[in-house]
Design a protein around this motif. Structure first.
Motif, short mmCIF file in Angstrom:
data_model
loop_
_atom_site.label_atom_id
_atom_site.label_comp_id
_atom_site.label_asym_id
_atom_site.label_seq_id
_atom_site.Cartn_x
_atom_site.Cartn_y
_atom_site.Cartn_z
N GLU A 277 0.81 -1.22 0.00
CA GLU A 277 0.00 0.00 0.00
C GLU A 277 0.84 1.27 0.00
OE1 GLU A 277 -2.74 -0.14 3.28
OE2 GLU A 277 -3.34 -2.20 2.82
N ASN A 278 2.16 1.14 0.05
CA ASN A 278 3.06 2.30 0.16
C ASN A 278 2.68 3.21 1.33
OD1 ASN A 278 4.73 1.59 -1.93
ND2 ASN A 278 3.71 2.86 -3.44
N LYS A 279 2.50 2.58 2.50
CA LYS A 279 2.13 3.32 3.71
C LYS A 279 3.15 3.02 4.80
CE LYS A 279 -2.82 3.48 2.88
NZ LYS A 279 -4.15 3.08 3.38
N ILE A 280 3.49 4.08 5.54
CA ILE A 280 4.43 3.98 6.65
C ILE A 280 3.77 4.59 7.89
CG2 ILE A 280 6.63 4.87 7.57
CD1 ILE A 280 7.72 4.78 4.71
N TRP A 281 3.96 3.92 9.02
CA TRP A 281 3.50 4.44 10.31
C TRP A 281 4.72 4.66 11.20
CZ3 TRP A 281 0.65 1.17 7.38
CH2 TRP A 281 -0.69 1.47 7.20
N LEU A 282 4.79 5.81 11.83
CA LEU A 282 5.87 6.14 12.76
C LEU A 282 5.27 6.52 14.11
CD1 LEU A 282 8.05 8.37 10.41
CD2 LEU A 282 8.44 5.97 10.98
N ASN A 283 5.88 6.02 15.18
CA ASN A 283 5.41 6.36 16.51
C ASN A 283 6.22 7.55 17.02
OD1 ASN A 283 4.78 6.51 19.22
ND2 ASN A 283 4.50 4.31 19.42
N GLU B 58 11.83 2.05 7.28
CA GLU B 58 10.53 1.68 6.71
C GLU B 58 10.48 2.00 5.22
OE1 GLU B 58 8.75 -0.21 8.43
OE2 GLU B 58 9.76 0.18 10.33
N LEU B 59 11.10 3.10 4.81
CA LEU B 59 11.18 3.43 3.38
C LEU B 59 12.00 2.39 2.63
CD1 LEU B 59 10.43 5.44 1.16
CD2 LEU B 59 12.52 6.72 1.74
N ALA B 60 13.04 1.88 3.26
CA ALA B 60 13.85 0.83 2.64
C ALA B 60 13.00 -0.42 2.35
CB ALA B 60 15.04 0.48 3.53
N HIS B 61 12.04 -0.71 3.23
CA HIS B 61 11.12 -1.81 2.95
C HIS B 61 10.35 -1.54 1.64
CE1 HIS B 61 11.35 -4.58 6.30
NE2 HIS B 61 11.35 -3.57 7.16
N LEU B 62 9.89 -0.30 1.47
CA LEU B 62 9.14 0.01 0.25
C LEU B 62 10.02 -0.12 -0.99
CD1 LEU B 62 6.95 3.07 1.32
CD2 LEU B 62 6.48 0.64 1.54
N PHE B 63 11.29 0.19 -0.86
CA PHE B 63 12.23 0.05 -1.98
C PHE B 63 12.56 -1.42 -2.28
CE2 PHE B 63 13.53 4.54 -1.63
CZ PHE B 63 13.81 4.84 -2.95
#
Length: 160
Positions: free
Chosen positions: A43-49, A73-78
């Motif tokens: 889904e190209n979504k990132i959540w940060l706490n 988390e962006l590295a996961h999307l890449f």
């Protein structure tokens, strides 16, 4: 998802714009009260706490840590290619007993984390300092909470 709106809205929007620029795709960044950070690759979504990380010593320290978590988390999307559900189904079909093996799942996740971070660093070399900062601060914050053998092993693999 436990999405929240808080005093970190400007930083959330900054990370969203940064991620869209780097990935060259629409990426949404949300604030959450759940784990430090996670994403949904499909889904190209990132959540940060933001609130959890803001407990570090001061705004600047928290921002450096958040940048590392965001890059992770962006590295996961890449670079994420692993689908754990498919992997688990394959192992069950082959009669490997991993259906509820948390240690194996965490080990595979850590190996994948190393893979994606190394590839991200290769692509964006200045990001290495943020991975070092965020990993070391998170380990420092949580190291006293290692209660099980699996947690100790996971920490060892993370440090390797």
């Amino acid at each position: 998802m436990n999405e929240i709106v808080d005093e970190w809205e400007n930083e959330r929007l900054f990370f969203q714009k940064l991620n869209r620029s780097l990935l060259r795709k629409k990426v949404n960044v949300f604030s959450t009260v759940n784990p430090i950070g996670y994403c949904r690759v499909e889904e190209n979504k990132i959540w940060l706490n933001f609130n959890s990380i803001s407990t570090y010593s001061g705004y600047n320290e928290a921002l450096l840590t958040l940048k590392g978590v965001n890059y992770h988390e962006l590295a996961h999307l890449f670079f994420t290619k692993v689908n754990y559900g498919c992997f688990r189904a394959y192992c069950v079909n082959k009669h490997y007993n991993i259906k509820n093996n948390v240690l194996l799942h965490n080990t595979l996740n850590l190996l994948e984390d190393h893979y994606i971070e190394n590839n991200f660093i290769f692509k964006f070399q200045s990001s290495i300092k943020f991975f070092i900062i965020s990993t070391s601060r998170i380990i420092y914050k949580f190291y006293k909470k290692l209660d099980t053998k699996e947690e100790v092993i996971n920490l060892y693999l993370l440090l390797y």
